[in-house]
Design a protein around this motif. Structure first.
Motif, PDB file in Angstrom:
ATOM      1  N   GLU B 135      15.951  39.058  42.354  1.00 46.98           N
ATOM      2  CA  GLU B 135      14.822  39.797  43.914  1.00 46.98           C
ATOM      3  C   GLU B 135      14.859  39.240  44.930  1.00 46.98           C
ATOM      4  O   GLU B 135      14.703  39.584  45.889  1.00 46.98           O
ATOM      5  CB  GLU B 135      13.363  39.301  42.506  1.00 46.98           C
ATOM      6  N   LEU B 136      15.605  37.392  45.051  1.00 46.38           N
ATOM      7  CA  LEU B 136      15.440  37.118  46.254  1.00 46.38           C
ATOM      8  C   LEU B 136      16.578  36.948  46.467  1.00 46.38           C
ATOM      9  O   LEU B 136      16.311  37.550  48.767  1.00 46.38           O
ATOM     10  CB  LEU B 136      15.437  35.807  45.817  1.00 46.38           C
ATOM     11  N   LEU B 137      17.358  37.732  46.526  1.00 42.38           N
ATOM     12  CA  LEU B 137      18.131  38.332  47.047  1.00 42.38           C
ATOM     13  C   LEU B 137      18.709  39.883  47.367  1.00 42.38           C
ATOM     14  O   LEU B 137      19.563  40.298  48.059  1.00 42.38           O
ATOM     15  CB  LEU B 137      20.067  38.151  47.115  1.00 42.38           C
ATOM     16  N   GLY B 138      17.919  40.653  46.773  1.00 41.30           N
ATOM     17  CA  GLY B 138      17.959  41.887  46.630  1.00 41.30           C
ATOM     18  C   GLY B 138      18.967  42.253  46.240  1.00 41.30           C
ATOM     19  O   GLY B 138      19.981  44.235  46.815  1.00 41.30           O
ATOM     20  N   VAL B 139      19.752  41.943  45.968  1.00 38.11           N
ATOM     21  CA  VAL B 139      20.950  43.184  44.987  1.00 38.11           C
ATOM     22  C   VAL B 139      20.693  42.530  43.569  1.00 38.11           C
ATOM     23  O   VAL B 139      20.628  41.535  43.019  1.00 38.11           O
ATOM     24  CB  VAL B 139      21.962  42.301  46.173  1.00 38.11           C
ATOM     25  N   PRO B 140      21.912  43.265  42.441  1.00 40.05           N
ATOM     26  CA  PRO B 140      22.465  43.167  41.445  1.00 40.05           C
ATOM     27  C   PRO B 140      23.085  42.104  41.300  1.00 40.05           C
ATOM     28  O   PRO B 140      23.841  42.033  42.546  1.00 40.05           O
ATOM     29  CB  PRO B 140      22.336  44.870  41.234  1.00 40.05           C
ATOM     30  N   VAL B 141      22.523  41.431  40.288  1.00 37.57           N
ATOM     31  CA  VAL B 141      23.244  40.019  39.552  1.00 37.57           C
ATOM     32  C   VAL B 141      24.216  40.171  38.396  1.00 37.57           C
ATOM     33  O   VAL B 141      22.674  40.214  37.561  1.00 37.57           O
ATOM     34  CB  VAL B 141      22.677  38.570  39.973  1.00 37.57           C
ATOM     35  N   VAL B 142      25.447  39.897  37.952  1.00 35.09           N
ATOM     36  CA  VAL B 142      25.425  40.388  36.739  1.00 35.09           C
ATOM     37  C   VAL B 142      26.778  39.080  36.480  1.00 35.09           C
ATOM     38  O   VAL B 142      27.339  38.417  36.663  1.00 35.09           O
ATOM     39  CB  VAL B 142      26.710  41.754  36.590  1.00 35.09           C
ATOM     40  N   PRO B 143      25.798  38.351  36.078  1.00 38.67           N
ATOM     41  CA  PRO B 143      26.405  36.929  35.319  1.00 38.67           C
ATOM     42  C   PRO B 143      28.301  37.267  34.711  1.00 38.67           C
ATOM     43  O   PRO B 143      27.869  38.182  34.172  1.00 38.67           O
ATOM     44  CB  PRO B 143      25.410  36.402  34.210  1.00 38.67           C
ATOM     45  N   LEU B 144      28.484  36.738  34.140  1.00 36.51           N
ATOM     46  CA  LEU B 144      30.213  36.767  34.087  1.00 36.51           C
ATOM     47  C   LEU B 144      30.791  35.451  33.647  1.00 36.51           C
ATOM     48  O   LEU B 144      30.776  34.501  33.645  1.00 36.51           O
ATOM     49  CB  LEU B 144      30.818  37.194  34.977  1.00 36.51           C
ATOM     50  N   ASN B 145      31.489  35.450  32.346  1.00 41.04           N
ATOM     51  CA  ASN B 145      32.452  34.843  32.532  1.00 41.04           C
ATOM     52  C   ASN B 145      33.858  35.243  31.911  1.00 41.04           C
ATOM     53  O   ASN B 145      34.180  35.766  31.098  1.00 41.04           O
ATOM     54  CB  ASN B 145      32.286  33.578  31.387  1.00 41.04           C
ATOM     55  N   ALA B 146      34.536  35.541  33.366  1.00 44.12           N
ATOM     56  CA  ALA B 146      35.046  36.270  33.329  1.00 44.12           C
ATOM     57  C   ALA B 146      36.650  36.315  31.963  1.00 44.12           C
ATOM     58  O   ALA B 146      37.406  37.026  31.673  1.00 44.12           O
ATOM     59  CB  ALA B 146      35.877  36.671  34.502  1.00 44.12           C
ATOM     60  N   LYS B 147      36.564  34.820  32.095  1.00 46.73           N
ATOM     61  CA  LYS B 147      37.793  34.295  31.525  1.00 46.73           C
ATOM     62  C   LYS B 147      37.662  34.604  30.363  1.00 46.73           C
ATOM     63  O   LYS B 147      38.865  35.102  29.150  1.00 46.73           O
ATOM     64  CB  LYS B 147      37.878  32.817  32.018  1.00 46.73           C
ATOM     65  N   GLY B 148      36.367  34.591  29.787  1.00 51.46           N
ATOM     66  CA  GLY B 148      36.201  34.669  28.170  1.00 51.46           C
ATOM     67  C   GLY B 148      35.597  36.313  27.772  1.00 51.46           C
ATOM     68  O   GLY B 148      35.392  36.468  27.134  1.00 51.46           O
ATOM     69  N   GLY B 149      35.755  36.691  29.312  1.00 48.18           N
ATOM     70  CA  GLY B 149      35.599  38.362  28.623  1.00 48.18           C
ATOM     71  C   GLY B 149      33.439  38.594  28.386  1.00 48.18           C
ATOM     72  O   GLY B 149      34.072  40.184  27.835  1.00 48.18           O
ATOM     73  N   VAL B 150      33.646  37.814  28.584  1.00 50.70           N
ATOM     74  CA  VAL B 150      31.984  38.050  28.658  1.00 50.70           C
ATOM     75  C   VAL B 150      31.551  38.996  30.127  1.00 50.70           C
ATOM     76  O   VAL B 150      31.688  38.370  31.200  1.00 50.70           O
ATOM     77  CB  VAL B 150      31.471  35.868  29.096  1.00 50.70           C
ATOM     78  N   GLY B 151      30.856  39.496  29.825  1.00 48.74           N
ATOM     79  CA  GLY B 151      29.731  40.168  31.228  1.00 48.74           C
ATOM     80  C   GLY B 151      30.235  41.409  31.699  1.00 48.74           C
ATOM     81  O   GLY B 151      29.669  41.977  32.961  1.00 48.74           O
ATOM     82  N   LEU B 152      31.200  41.371  31.369  1.00 48.06           N
ATOM     83  CA  LEU B 152      32.481  42.715  32.284  1.00 48.06           C
ATOM     84  C   LEU B 152      32.091  44.191  32.079  1.00 48.06           C
ATOM     85  O   LEU B 152      32.040  44.627  32.855  1.00 48.06           O
ATOM     86  CB  LEU B 152      33.820  42.760  31.408  1.00 48.06           C
ATOM     87  N   ASP B 153      31.692  44.668  30.118  1.00 51.28           N
ATOM     88  CA  ASP B 153      30.872  45.910  30.210  1.00 51.28           C
ATOM     89  C   ASP B 153      29.444  46.036  31.357  1.00 51.28           C
ATOM     90  O   ASP B 153      29.483  47.071  31.739  1.00 51.28           O
ATOM     91  CB  ASP B 153      29.815  45.651  29.329  1.00 51.28           C
ATOM     92  N   GLN B 154      28.999  44.829  31.466  1.00 50.44           N
ATOM     93  CA  GLN B 154      27.167  44.745  32.346  1.00 50.44           C
ATOM     94  C   GLN B 154      28.068  45.627  33.566  1.00 50.44           C
ATOM     95  O   GLN B 154      27.394  45.905  34.533  1.00 50.44           O
ATOM     96  CB  GLN B 154      26.669  43.999  31.877  1.00 50.44           C
ATOM     97  N   LEU B 155      29.006  44.619  34.492  1.00 45.91           N
ATOM     98  CA  LEU B 155      29.794  44.571  35.438  1.00 45.91           C
ATOM     99  C   LEU B 155      30.264  46.293  35.865  1.00 45.91           C
ATOM    100  O   LEU B 155      30.331  46.901  36.835  1.00 45.91           O
ATOM    101  CB  LEU B 155      30.665  43.959  35.568  1.00 45.91           C
TER     102      LEU B 155
END
Lengths: 75, 658
Positions: B135-155
């Motif tokens: 909300e504050l930055l006004g852009v989408p934020v996708v949380p990730l743990n790239a090494k563990g492969g978490v959040g990549l699909d959302q990205l």
């Protein structure tokens, strides 16, 4: 008390108040987070080596020459 | 046309891991047009659609002081990307959001923030309210743990939605205090009437003008004229007077203050962490004395590893090429063609290609050290020593790599961000004796100095290294222009490397070595084969190579060597081990070589072999990383250096009665 970063000892903390020196060095420091207002903690400082500091959760090694241009108010 | 996705972010934020996960094996590494900044591209497939993913260089800001920053900035400024994924390290939000703010300030409406290392942040007690951040930055934020492969699909989903225009953003831009905002307002009003308004975000231009950005000043000068620009700059100086500080500092610190105020509303630091494992390790590894011991230990182990595995493989490959040539020879009836293919191409290219295992293993080791986070520490430890010779601590790594092979070493100078440092490191690199020269040195030392073998070898190595440092000092002082780079290095968190990233990276880099073998080495091999086979076979005294050697005889005589040495050194340009094999061809056997030379002559030959023209592959690498001018310069200064040293040692040696 405002001192150059190069004169601070291990464990000491302070807030950056100004950065002296040329445009080039200044920009480099600023983009890495060493800007007026930033809180700095000195982790290591050896007489012959660089200073290891922590700023905003990130650690840096910074040369004594460059550190001499960063003016810090000791906390 | 494929939609373009650009990855932007600070160094060490996990950008490469994300890039690899998005693109898999389908990627391509080259250089940005006109500059030697690595350009990585790959294809992302998602939801039946293909996207071209471009990995921008890792940078801290968009101030355009380094080539990396310029490349990234121009790319973003031109609107070349349909989606910009800004990778942000959750454990160092303040610093990372600085770049984010610079990107948003450009007026981009297509930014997604990939908030990486979210797992590490949690571990350190950093609580981030992602919804609130969004909300504050006004852009989408996708949380990730790239090494563990978490959040990549959302990205991937966010990227595809943004590319399709289904995500609306309302990016926040930094607000400055009254005085600065008034200046920005004033400048934008002036710029509004120019053509610049059609292509650029005026607020961004105004902020950059305030920071006295060279590129933007030139741009505005063209559209506004000198008079109006001077008026604006005069205004800026007045404000600086009032603040008693340079404007770029005022802007930067106010930007950080703005970020700080935002962060207070979506981040909570629940506990101040005590001394971490990284801190303890750093106390040891960056120590001026212990750190040095650790450094030598680390590199000793690496060289043991690389040579223990690499040298036998090199031998096998070399034998393989020879066997292949022998097998092929009877199948080619045309004699000239047979000579060209077997003795020219297979033997020449083969002897260089056989070094591939060494090149790959060296790159692999370096990638691992890099990923673990050790390289930054090595640079810190070496800084003080290297600086005495006009080089930064970071250039220690390319110089050490050169002991294995100069080609990957020259290529690895890319990691140096200062252009002057990079050129100097590249130019002195070939003076460091590589493993090919090791084979020449050890052969001659073994054959002529049985009792003092090690001493002789060490003295040649020492001479070469000393000369490399002296030349670096001279070049950095008098030849290559530029000011000394300020020394500040980020010490990244120690991390276990991702094997995928490491092997992929090493492969990409060593692949370039093979590519070079296909072009410049191929041509060189053919040329030299021709010289040795025409008009008559080498060994008879009548080949072009031998005639050429005789031509150089008087010159070689100055350092106590004959035409045979000239021919051998000529062939050594393809690959330095050829110096010995050529002697073998001319003389027929090792015994005869030993009978034909005095120990002093052998010593001079070993020294000259080490110091003269680098091999073709290295020359090619220098040209690729800089230009023909520097490649030619290297060749010339090394010939001069080898001649001076050779003549000096020969004459002093004979005077002393050796």
């Amino acid at each position: 008390m405002v001192v150059p970063l190069s004169e601070m000892g291990p464990g000491e903390r302070g807030i950056v108040v100004n950065i002296l020196g040329g445009h080039n060095a200044r920009q480099k420091l600023v983009s890495m987070g060493l800007t007026p207002g930033a809180t700095i903690q000195v982790l290591e400082s050896h007489p012959m080596g660089p200073i290891i500091i922590s700023v905003g959760g990130v650690r840096f090694a910074i040369g004594k020459g460059l550190a001499g241009k960063v003016m810090v108010r000791k906390l | 046309m494929m939609k373009v996705v650009a990855l932007a972010g600070n160094p060490n934020v996990g950008k490469t891991t994300i890039f690899n996960s998005l693109t898999g094996m389908r990627q391509h590494v080259g250089n940005w047009p006109g500059v030697t900044v690595e350009k990585k591209e790959g294809i992302l497939e998602y939801g039946g659609e293909k996207f071209l993913v471009i990995d921008l260089p890792g940078i801290y800001s968009l101030t355009a002081h380094s080539v990396d920053e310029l490349v990234a900035r121009d790319f973003l400024l031109k609107g070349s990307a349909d989606v910009v994924v800004n990778v942000v390290d959750a454990t160092a939000l303040m610093r990372n959001l600085f770049l984010t703010m610079e990107i948003l300030e450009m007026g981009l409406k297509n930014v997604i923030i990939a908030l990486n290392k979210i797992d590490l942040a949690e571990k350190r007690g950093i609580e981030i309210n992602v919804r609130r951040m969004e909300e504050l930055l006004g852009v989408p934020v996708v949380p990730l743990n790239a090494k563990g492969g978490v959040g990549l699909d959302q990205l991937k989903e966010a990227v595809s939605k943004m590319a399709a225009g289904e995500l609306r953003t309302n990016p926040v831009v930094p607000k400055y205090d009254g005085d600065v905002e008034r200046e920005i307002e004033h400048i934008t009003t002036v710029l509004r009437d120019t053509k610049l308004a059609d292509h650029y975000n005026l607020r961004w231009l105004a902020v950059k003008l305030l920071q006295r950005d060279d590129g933007v000043i030139k741009l505005v000068l063209r559209h506004l004229g000198k008079e109006k620009l001077d008026e604006i700059m005069g205004h800026i100086s007045e404000v600086e007077e009032r603040y008693k500080r340079a404007m770029d500092l005022i802007i930067a610190s106010q930007k950080y203050e703005f970020i700080d105020r935002l962060m207070h509303r979506f981040v909570r630091y629940s506990h101040e962490g005590g001394e971490t494992f990284s801190d303890q390790l750093d106390r040891f590894l960056t120590h001026p004395v212990y750190g040095l011991f650790a450094l030598f230990g680390v590199f000793y182990v690496i060289f043991k590893f690389v040579f223990a595995i690499g040298l036998p493989l090199q031998g096998m490959l070399d034998d393989g090429f020879v066997a292949f040539g022998q097998w092929l020879a009877p199948h080619i009836t045309n004699e000239a063609l047979r000579g060209l293919i077997v003795d020219g191409i297979i033997a020449g290219v083969g002897s260089v290609l056989s070094f591939f295992p060494l090149v790959f293993l060296l790159f692999l080791s370096m990638s691992i050290l890099e990923d673990v986070g050790y390289m930054a520490r090595a640079a810190v430890v070496m800084e003080r020593i290297m600086r005495k010779f006009g080089l930064p601590g970071k250039s220690f790594i390319p110089l050490v790599l050169a002991f294995g092979c100069n080609v990957p070493a020259v290529m690895s100078t890319r990691t140096l961000d200062d252009e002057r440092d990079r050129i100097v490191t590249m130019l002195v690199n070939p003076l460091v004796p590589c493993s090919a020269r090791l084979s020449v040195i050890s052969f001659l030392a073994g054959a002529f100095f049985a009792s003092n073998q090690a001493l002789v070898a060490v003295s040649i190595y020492a001479t070469a290294i000393l000369l490399a440092l002296v030349v670096a000092w001279i070049l950095s002082r008098f030849v290559v222009k530029g000011e000394e780079s300020p020394f500040i290095i980020e010490l990244p968190e120690y991390l276990i490397p991702s094997w995928r990233t490491v092997t992929l990276h090493s492969w990409e880099r060593s692949k370039e070595f093979i590519k070079k073998a296909g072009t410049i080495i191929l041509l060189g091999s053919i040329a030299i084969w021709y010289l040795s086979a025409y008009p008559v076979e080498i060994g008879t005294g009548g080949s072009y190579a031998e005639r050429l050697g005789t031509l150089f005889e008087p010159y070689m005589g100055l350092m106590g060597l004959d035409w045979k040495a000239a021919v051998s050194l000529l062939f050594g340009i393809i690959a330095k081990e050829n110096v010995i094999s050529t002697y073998g061809i001319i003389y027929g056997s090792v015994d005869e070589i030993v009978n034909a030379m005095t120990p002093l002559q052998a010593f001079v030959l070993a020294l000259v072999t080490t110091l003269y023209i680098p091999c073709i592959a290295t020359i090619g690498a220098i040209r690729a990383e800089s230009n023909w001018k520097w490649a030619a310069f290297t060749v010339i200064y090394m010939i001069a250096l080898a001649s001076i040293v050779g003549i000096l040692v020969w004459n002093v040696g004979t005077a002393l009665g050796y």
